[in-house]
Each structure stands twice: as C-alpha cells, then as structure tokens.
Design an enzyme around this catalytic site. Structure first.
Site, PDB file in Angstrom:
ATOM      1  N   CYS B  87     -23.781  -9.059  74.991  1.00 33.42           N
ATOM      2  CA  CYS B  87     -24.649  -8.968  76.327  1.00 33.42           C
ATOM      3  C   CYS B  87     -23.759  -7.986  77.088  1.00 33.42           C
ATOM      4  CB  CYS B  87     -24.759 -10.385  76.931  1.00 33.42           C
ATOM      5  SG  CYS B  87     -25.742 -10.450  78.348  1.00 33.42           S
ATOM      6  N   HIS B 196     -27.083 -14.271  73.042  1.00 29.10           N
ATOM      7  CA  HIS B 196     -25.591 -14.902  72.960  1.00 29.10           C
ATOM      8  C   HIS B 196     -25.547 -15.777  71.672  1.00 29.10           C
ATOM      9  CE1 HIS B 196     -24.298 -14.052  77.038  1.00 29.10           C
ATOM     10  NE2 HIS B 196     -25.418 -13.704  77.282  1.00 29.10           N
ATOM     11  N   GLU B 198     -22.859 -16.927  70.632  1.00 27.22           N
ATOM     12  CA  GLU B 198     -21.789 -18.228  70.813  1.00 27.22           C
ATOM     13  C   GLU B 198     -22.551 -19.390  71.706  1.00 27.22           C
ATOM     14  OE1 GLU B 198     -22.662 -15.789  72.899  1.00 27.22           O
ATOM     15  OE2 GLU B 198     -21.838 -15.786  74.795  1.00 27.22           O
TER      16      GLU B 198
END
Ligand SMILES: Nc1ncnc2c1ncn2[C@@H]1O[C@H](COP(=O)(O)OP(=O)(O)O)[C@@H](O)[C@H]1O
Ligand SMILES: [Mg+2]
Lengths: 83, 226, 749, 83
Positions: B87, B196, B198
């Site tokens: 991002c 994302h 994560e």
C-alpha cells in the site's frame, strides 16, 4: 473555446497541513530559503463560448458555490487562454 | 541463524506493527527500522508497510522516499535484497523508481476498505513462491490512492515480462489500469501491491482469512534456502 | 492600544468589558468581579467566558449529571471515575481500558468534513491524555431526512471527515450508528467514541503537582482557530459589529495527531510525565486552569513562548484558540531534556511555556506584564451552576395517547411481504456499507468484529485473546415519547448488543444530545433522561465512566428529539469465543429469546409503513436484559450457539434478514402460537435476541434457558436461499439483498 | 521576499476523476457550456531572497524531483509577486 483557471487556496488564517508538510521536507531535500509553502487547488475549465463577462460571472458563481468551500477557502478566476 | 526481516516506520506509518506481527507469525525475526536511521541492522529483507506516511500530503509516498533509510533500501534493493512494499510502501517504491508507474486517486474518489479477491499472476518472486501461479486469494484492500497507472509502453513491458504480480478479479475496485494490484521488478526481489497481506494472517482477525501469510512464508523459505 | 494588564485593570476599574458579547450573563460577570476583587483583564475575561460556557462548565446539566456518581453501582471494575478526561475500567489480566464518547454536532453542520474530522481528533486526545494507546473509534451519527438536499451535503462530508481523519491516524473504526430523521435536519448529531488500552500502572491523570515542574506545550502551533468571540477583546473599541477575521472553523491535521500519539506514549513509557492534558475546547485557558487546579494550584505561564502560526494573535486570542493537535504536559525539570528529545524524534514542536509555582494563583505574562492573576479553580471548576426551570411538555399527553397498536396491519401474506421489503429498504434499516467501507476497520490487526456486527470487538492481548466489545445505541423516537424510558432503552439496547457477541458488559459512557436547556420542556427531557440512565445503570450494575453533554441542538423552535446515546463496554476473556451474527450453517435451529408483546410505539414499522410516531415506547425490563445477557454470554462460553443477533429497530424480521444476508443462507420461520404475524415480525419488544443453535446443542441450550427462566421459542431453521414465513410469504435473499444494498448508494453515491 | 507559484497538473493522457466528477456535477447545478475540467495542484512558495534565475532554477529542480511526479504530472513555475 477559452481556458479559464480557478485557483482555490485555503484562507491565510486556516491551517494548511499539506503546505506545512512540504515546507518541512524541503530543508531535508537540500532546498533552503523557502519561508512558507501553501498548497491549494487549480481547476482548468475549457469553456465552449468566449470568456466574456457573462461567462466569467457564471464561473465566479460556480467557484463560490461549488469549486471552493468559502468557509475555509478563497478563490480567484482568470482567463488563461482566449482563442 | 534466524532470518531477520525489517519493517520500516516512517512518521505516519500505520500498519508497521501488523507487518511485524505477520513476520513473527511466519517464523522470522521481526526487526523495527526507523526512517531516520540509514543502518538496516543486518536484516535480510525489508517490508515498507502501509499507512499515511507524512499524512500522504503532497503525494502518497513522496516525502518518505527521501528519508535516510530509503537511501540504503534503494541501494540494497538494486543489489538484490528482497523488499516488499504494501500500500503506502508500494507508493514509496514507485516514487523511488524502484518500481515503474504511479498511484493515483481511486476513480470513485473514496477511501475503500474491503476484502478483495486477487489472482497471483507471478508465483516466482521472492515474496510469492508459496503461491501457485493463477491462484486466487482474498486480501484486504484499504486506500484512497490505489489506482495504478503507467504509460502503455510500460504496461506492455510489464505484461510481456510477467511482472504483473497480482491482478484484481471479480471487479476492479479503483480503476487501476489492466486491473493491476501489484507488480515486481525484473529481478523479482522488489514487489509492491496495494492490498494488505499482513491483515490476512490470523483466522479470527479482520476478515478471518489467512491468505496473506504466504507472502511472509515465501520470503522466509527463499532466505533460508539462499 | 495599551496592554490590559492586571495593573491596568486595577487602575481603570470603570472600563466596560464586552462580557455580553462573549456570552456571559450579568450575574456571571458580577461573580467574576467578586472573585477577583476588581474588574477582570481582557485575558481573564477571555478565560472565564470560555470556561464558563455551557460547553465547558456544564452549568445547566451539572445538577442532573451528579446522579451518575451518586447512584453509581458498586463496581470493582472502575479504576478512575467521572471527572477525569475519561474513566478507566479494569478488564483483567493487568489491563485497563478507557473510553469516551463526545459530540461535535454544530461544527459538523457548518463544515461537515472538518467538523467531523476534528471531532475524532478531540476524542482521541482525551484517550491519550489518560496514558492509553487508542485502539479503535466509533461514530454514532444522526442526519436529517435521507432525501433532503442538505443531507447530501452533510452526510458525505461527515463520513469523509471521519474516515479521512481516523484512517490517517491508524485507528480501526469498529462501529457506530447512522440514523435519519427530519428532526436532525438543521442539527445533525456527530458523536465520536474512542477506546484506549493500557496497563494499570500506566494510568495518568491531568494534574500539575510539584513546585518547579515545567509546563510543556507540544504539538501544532497555535493559530486563530475557533476564537470568533475573542477577537472582540483584541480590538481596541470592543466593537462587536466588526466582522471577525478569525476562522470559526478548525482544520484538523491527522498526521500531526498520529505523531502526538506516538510521542505522548513514548514519553509515558519513559516515565517522563507528571501530569498531562489535551487541548480541546477552550484551548490553553482550559489546559492551564485545569492542570493548575488539579495540582497544588500555582502556575506561571509565559504566553510569549507559545509557538504561533499567526504572529498577529493577541494574548486573549492565544488563550482562547482552539487550534487542534496540541497537548500540555507537566514534567520534572530534570526530565525536560529527555521529553523534548522524544518530541524532536517525532518531529513534534515542543516548548516550555511555564512552571508550577508554590502559590495558589494561575499567573500569565505577556511581554513582561502580568495579564492574568486568578485562582485557577474558579476558572476550571467553580463556574456558575443553574437549576433551570423544567416542565413536562404540554404536547406529551396527546402524543402518548396516539397509540400505535391501532395502526392498520397487513391483511395477507402479500401485503406482509411488501412491508418487509419496504422496511428493509428504508434508509434507517438499509445496508450502511457505502458509509462503513470508507473506514479502515483492519488497521492494528486486532479487529475481531466490526460493522455490521452487534458490537465492535478488539483483541487487546495477542497471547491470551483478551478482548473488549463496544456498542453505541440511542433511539430519539423512543426518547421523544418518554425520555426517562428512552434513556433506559438506549442503555438496554447497547447492553444487549455487547452481550450478544459474548462479552460481559462492564461500564458505559454516554453522549446526551438535547435541545435548549433554556426551554423548560427541553430541560425536563434532559432531567428525565439523566434520571432514567442513572437508575438504569444502577440496576444493571454498569457505572457511567464519563461522557459528554450537547445542548442547544435546535434551530428556532425546531428541536431535535432528545437523543441520549449510550456506549457500553464489555470484556471477553478470549475473543475466540465471540459470537458472530451470521447464520452460516444450514440446518441450525433458530430460537427467539424473550417475550414478544404488541409494542409498536416509536417502532421502525410505525415510521416506515405508517409515518407514525406516538404512543408509549416498548416497556423496559432491565432484569430481563440482564438475564438475557447472562444466557448469551454462557452460551458463547460453552459453545452452545453459533450466531446471535439482538432484536431492536425493525423487530425480529429485520434481525433475521440481516443475519441471513451476512451468512448467505435463508431461513424458514414459523409463526409461534398466540402471536399475529405483524407482532411477530415487527414488534420492538425489548430483552430479545435471535440465536442459531446447532442441533447437537439444542437440548443443552433449551435446558439452560428453562432452568434460568428465560423464554426460548423455536421459530424456525436456517435453510435455503429465501426468508420465508410459512404460509405467508417467501422472499429470495437476492431480492432482499438488492433492495437492502441499493438504498444508501442511490441517495449518496 | 517573492512569491513563486508552481502549478502541477496531471498529464493530458492521464484520467482525472476529480476533474470529471466536477464536470459531471456542473449541469446538475445549472452550469452549462463547460467542455472539460481538469483539477490539479497549486503551490505558493514564499522565498526569502529575490526570485532571480538561480532561485528559479532551484525551484524548477524542486518541482521536478519533488513537487510533481513527472511520471504522471506536468508542472510550470512562475513568479507571481516580486517585491
Ligand atoms: N453525560 C455525561 N455523563 C457522565 N459524565 C459526563 C457527562 N458529560 C460530561 N461528563 C464528564 O464531565 C467531565 C468533563 O467533561 P468534558 O468537558 O467533556 O471533558 P474534557 O474536558 O476532557 O473534554 C468529564 O469527566 C466527563 O466524562
Ligand atoms: Mg444490534
């Protein structure tokens, strides 16, 4: 066809976090001697007819009611390209 | 020796803690890196996390690119060190010209937060080896400046070289050209994407899927076998 | 212009100050003169006028808010009570949680984006000032009619502002409310809640103790934000007719706030802070007077040292400025360098502006002259207190007599089907994801539940899975019909929402949005609501930890519905046991918990189908709410249910449709004996929830309900791809989804 | 002291949804005859010294490397106020 530019800037007394972020970055990038930075918006309008007084009056109204938020912003209108 | 993966914190980084957690869950040693510090502290790979570094004022990633840590990261990335930009991190990578193109305001002009379906187009990069090419995964997407743009020649080149790493499927969420969600450099060590991974590493949290863990296990395997 | 110093004020006792223009009443000005034994200086008047405003002094509401303390239930969970920036609750395992809801109503009407954004900014600073790391925000919102043109201006701006600020700050948005009603047309309600987490030993309070300690102002530079009134003082003639050059609108800088969070928490972690205070309403006036009066009382401030954005500001304006993203810390002299170094690390401007003295006066200097010399308590705490006249509104009897059970009910299944579709598609019941998808709900990686679940849930400990759940609720329509019960209904709904996810409710915060206190009817509504809430909290055992009052929400005679918003905080030992709302598995049995009566007063059905508001709101039974909560929590802990959804606006059918759409499965419902279809589907009787029970758990579950005396009625099964009421109608999920999802984007997209 | 303005606009071939959103809204607000709208940024820099060639060269460099991303944007630099 003509091009009219409307510049919209935050009023001077209003906090401009974007301009400040740019200004604070400049010395780190090796640019000195910039006392202040303000960031605003620039609108380029291509108008179909000529940029006569009537057209400009319309655009001023548009800037006042729509392009700028006059609670926090000022604007200027000017003809850039009269063809 | 354990594998050390660094996560850079810029002022305004937001998903740095999450990235550190994902690194740990994958079994590597997370190392926090500070934007003002040129020293990478012997990490084996670097993650540039999501967030709004410097408020995303000016342009997303534009100010962070000039931080001391990026000087080292840029040099090391060119020498082959794996770097993942997520991002805002992806935006930093394009602003740094480690990856081509640029990110623009979403075509609908809103911030968007959703569980996004992606296709892994290139499973040979340092960060995607644990996926199959063509595999479809769900990864949370959340941004306002996520529309990937590059000129036609660059896009053709990316396609021809297999450097489009991820593509949006079942609908393009932001007007990205050719549905591009992420790309890689030619060497495959530098990867950037808007979604994302994560945020998709634990079954209970967020969307409840763990499709993103593969990014971090991929790099771990790569580094261990190297 | 001569500086209006203390000396000058003593020499010119006859000088008239513009106290009325600054919003003070004659008796209040007289009180100030009496406190000081002379006329105030301009700077002193500036401080008193902002601190004695309704917003800062709670002068009309104080006498009623007192009950929250007086009637507080005994609770082991309260670590810090009402009176601080935010209360602190023990959630176990050494963790404490602080949370608070606040309003930013009027600014959000004037400038929706910035008004809402700075609302988030303000409440987040309250939380960091307690020493907690903010972990989530929520946003209870109320707007005028969904199809009114001005709502098109206000709503998108407010939503973008909340998203723009919260997203950039890195706080997940885990819930809130969006309500439309004509009564909010000129007075939208923008409330914002923040929750933060800390260890017990990290709790910090706002006080300036320790003679010689330094007062450090850090964060943004001070500009002329939000100080319309003070400009009058700055002008030589005190001419109020001159337009103010100073902006009434504050612009937020979420990036600066993110740096403030990190730098404040780092300073706490290094144990560098004696006391701390955020700067919100009333800016430095508030911070200096509160810090001083909560300490030993003496403080000396050099106003020249305040970093300014606008060098033309007068001292009065500096004292009143509401520039955002500023904090004030009290630091021991030996630790000042370390504190400043942390600020420097985070690129935050920090300046020593004063010190704690051994006197008991707050003294402020400007260009070497003393301009303020006051007992700080008189500014911060001893403002005027009013017992305003109250009167039960004369229209209330007629309104309550206009019973909603007489409204026409559907004649057949087809008509019922149409009513369900209309209800589900109405702006208040429709899908809100056009709004919530503009908020980051994933950041920080601990979000277990977020919109559209009954409450937001955040994991606070990775290892043990300890978590907290929060819901905010309020129903202005109920409160209009009966403010005492309306407040209790808000509490009950919020409590139920938290319990539905499996968390145990511990404490509440509230935001009381009301019309003018100078109207006896409005004041009566306020008093009733406070009483109802205090009584309700006592009965449920959930103390009020803090909150906010917003009065004067009216335009001319058009007053908002009285709107108490309640946020309930609950704790769950392990988030792995949370109960989601989705009906995710075919064949599971649907049970309706609680009693269903013919209760349509203030209901969504009366509103959407009949455009009606009248009668009595649904009856409150807090004992039942508590029992329902216990059952929901036990069922979650022992794995007896797979899904739960509380029943509120729209009744049973709204809840079933939402759970079906979320899970992607239909439901076959059977009308229980003794109920007519309209009551079954649309009644808003309280103390109810619908749960999905795996067949293997049915006996255990119904036995438990039976043993504890909670009615549990089997009403159907999760099945197919339609919501069906046997013998009456069937609605395909696809049709429900399309009308439910279409409404909000069609209005605002 | 002088004021230098840097205007940054998206390159013509890049889609500008902000400009388009403005353009689409105009007829609804009763403004006709606008053929095209582009929205860009305007930076106002207050420089400490005079806006001489050296200063402008610096600012052009700043615009090229920092204020604009030349992958997607064009910029112009001009002196607005020379005092
Ligand atoms: N409706 C309410 N219920 C309970 N406590 C309240 C309410 N309104 C205000 N308070 C409490 O009064 C104190 C002062 O409130 P406020 O001025 O909003 O705090 P701050 O100065 O931090 O903004 C706080 O402790 C707040 O929690
Ligand atoms: Mg609910």
């Amino acid at each position: 066809m003509a091009r009219v530019v409307v510049d919209v800037m935050l009023k001077p007394e209003i906090l401009d976090p974007q301009g400040q972020a740019v200004q604070r970055a400049l010395p780190r990038l090796g640019f000195d001697g910039i006392a202040d930075v303000r960031q605003g918006k620039r609108f380029e309008l291509e108008i179909e007819g000529p940029a006569d007084e009537a057209a400009l009056a319309e655009i001023r109204k548009m800037a006042e009611t729509f392009l700028a938020n006059t609670v926090i912003e000022d604007f200027t209108v000017r003809v850039e390209d009269q063809q | 020796m354990t594998t050390r993966i660094g996560v850079v914190t810029f002022p305004g980084s937001l998903d740095d803690r999450d990235a550190l957690r994902a690194v740990k869950l994958a079994g590597a040693e997370p190392v926090s890196l500070w934007h003002r510090d040129k020293d990478l502290h012997q990490v084996d790979a670097v993650v540039l996390p999501g967030g709004f570094s410097y408020g995303d004022y000016l342009r997303a990633g534009a100010i962070s690119r000039f931080s001391p840590v990026m000087e080292t990261v840029i040099g090391q990335a060119k020498a082959g060190m794996p770097v993942l930009g997520i991002c805002n991190g992806f935006q930093v990578l394009t602003e740094s010209h480690l990856l081509p193109g640029a990110m623009l305001r979403n075509n609908h002009l809103h911030f968007i937060c959703k569980d996004q379906k992606l296709r892994v187009e290139n499973a040979d990069t340092a960060w995607t080896a644990d996926y199959e090419s063509g595999q479809e995964i769900y990864i949370p997407l959340k941004n306002i400046d996520g529309r990937y743009t590059a000129d036609e020649r660059t896009l053709d080149e990316l396609e021809a070289e297999g450097r489009v790493a991820f593509r949006y499927v079942d609908g393009n969420p932001n007007g990205s050209l050719r549905d591009i969600a992420g790309i890689t450099n030619a060497a495959g060590n530098v990867v950037g994407l808007m979604p994302h991974p994560e945020h998709a590493v634990e079954p209970l949290i967020g969307t409840g899927r763990t499709d993103g863990l593969g990014f971090f296990t991929s790099i771990l395997k790569r580094l261990v076998s190297a | 212009m001569t500086l209006d110093s203390v000396k000058h004020a003593e020499q010119t006792p006859e000088t008239e100050l513009p106290w009325a223009e600054l919003g003070l009443k004659e008796n209040e000005y007289a009180q100030i003169r009496e406190i000081l034994g002379r006329r105030p200086t301009g700077a002193e008047l500036a401080m008193y006028s902002v601190m004695w405003s309704e917003h800062c002094s709670y002068k009309s509401s104080k006498v009623h808010l007192k009950q929250f303390g007086d009637k507080a239930p005994a609770s082991d969970a309260m670590l810090v009570g009402i009176g601080e920036q935010a209360g602190v609750v023990d959630v176990g395992q050494g963790y404490a949680v602080t949370f608070k809801v606040e309003s930013h109503n009027h600014p959000s009407y004037v400038e929706p984006y910035q008004g809402a954004a700075t609302g988030i900014g303000g409440i987040v600073r309250d939380i960091i000032a307690m020493g907690a790391r903010p972990v989530a925000v929520m946003d209870p919102l109320r707007f005028g009619a969904a199809d009114h043109p001005d709502t098109k201006r206000v709503l998108p701006g407010v939503v973008a502002g909340i998203g723009g600020y919260g997203n950039c700050l890195g706080l997940p948005n885990i819930g809130g409310e969006v309500v439309f009603d004509d009564c909010y047309q000129g007075n939208p309600l923008v409330n914002a809640l923040c929750v933060g987490v800390m260890k017990h030993e990290d709790i910090h309070l706002a006080k300036a103790a320790g003679v010689g300690n330094k007062v450090i102002l850090y964060g943004a530079r001070t500009g002329g934000d939000g100080i319309g009134g003070a400009s009058i003082l700055a002008s030589e003639t005190f001419d109020s007719s001159k337009p103010s050059k100073r902006p009434a609108v504050q612009v937020g800088d979420p990036f600066q706030e993110k740096l403030l969070i990190e730098c404040t928490l780092e300073a706490f972690a290094e144990d560098l802070v004696v006391g701390i205070q955020d700067l919100g309403a009333a800016g430095l006036s508030c911070a200096t007077s509160e810090l001083a009066s909560n300490g030993t009382g003496g403080m000396r401030v050099e106003l020249d040292d305040v970093p300014l954005r606008d060098s033309t500001l007068s001292p009065e304006e500096i004292l009143m400025s509401e520039s955002q993203e500023r904090m004030c810390a009290v630091v021991e002299p030996g630790k000042v360098d370390k504190f400043l170094a942390i600020c420097e690390k985070w690129d935050v401007i920090a300046t020593v502006i004063g010190e704690v003295t051994d006197g008991d006066r707050l003294e402020i200097f400007w260009h070497g002259e003393q301009i303020v010399d006051v007992p700080p308590r008189t500014v911060a705490h001893d403002g005027p207190v009013y017992e305003r006249p109250m009167a039960r509104p004369e229209w209330l009897d007629a309104l309550q007599a206009d019973d909603a059970s007489k409204l026409a009910r559907a004649a057949d299944g087809d008509e019922l089907r149409g009513q369900v579709l209309k209800l589900v598609a109405s702006p208040n019941q429709a899908d809100k994801s056009w709004i919530t998808s503009q908020y980051d709900r994933f950041v920080l990686g601990n979000t277990v539940l977020s919109q559209p679940e009954d409450s937001g849930m955040i994991r606070i400990d990775d290892e043990t899975g300890l978590g907290v759940a929060i819901s905010t609720d309020g129903n202005g329509r109920y409160a209009k019909l009966d403010p005492y019960q309306g407040a209790q209904l808000a509490l009950a709904e919020s409590y139920r929402n938290v319990a539905a996810t499996g968390a145990k409710p511990l404490a509440i915060t509230d935001c009381l949005n009301f019309p003018s206190p100078e109207d006896p009817a409005g004041m009566w509504q306020f008093a009733e609501a406070c009483k109802g809430l205090a009584d309700g909290c006592l009965e449920l055992g959930t103390p009020v930890t803090g909150g906010n009052v917003s009065l004067y929400n009216q335009t001319g005679d058009a007053a908002i519905h009285p709107t108490p918003v309640v946020g309930v905080l609950g704790v769950i030992d392990d988030v792995a046991r949370r109960t989601p709302m989705a009906f995710a598995e075919e064949g599971q049995l649907l049970y309706l918990l609680g009693d269903t009566r013919e209760e349509f007063g203030g209901s969504a059905w009366s509103d959407v189908i009949h455009g009606h508001l009248g009668g009595q709101p649904p009856a409150v039974d807090l004992e039942r709410e508590r029992l329902l909560g216990e059952i929901l929590i036990s069922a979650s802990r022992d794995g007896m249910i797979d899904a739960a959804h509380d029943l509120s606006d729209g009744g049973l059918i709204q809840a079933v449709v939402e759970s079906c759409l979320k899970g992607g499965h239909g439901a076959r419902l059977v009308l229980p004996d003794g109920l007519d279809a309209t009551t079954f589907l649309f009644s808003e009787s309280q103390g109810r929830a619908v749960v999905a029970v795996p067949r293997s758990e049915e006996l255990r579950f119904t036995d438990m309900c039976g043993a504890r005396g909670l009615p549990a009625t089997r009403i159907g099964v999760v099945d197919g791809d339609a919501v069906e009421l046997q013998g009456q109608f069937s609605l395909p999920l696809s049709e429900l989804r399309s009308v439910w999802e279409a409404t909000i984007p069609a209005l605002f997209g």
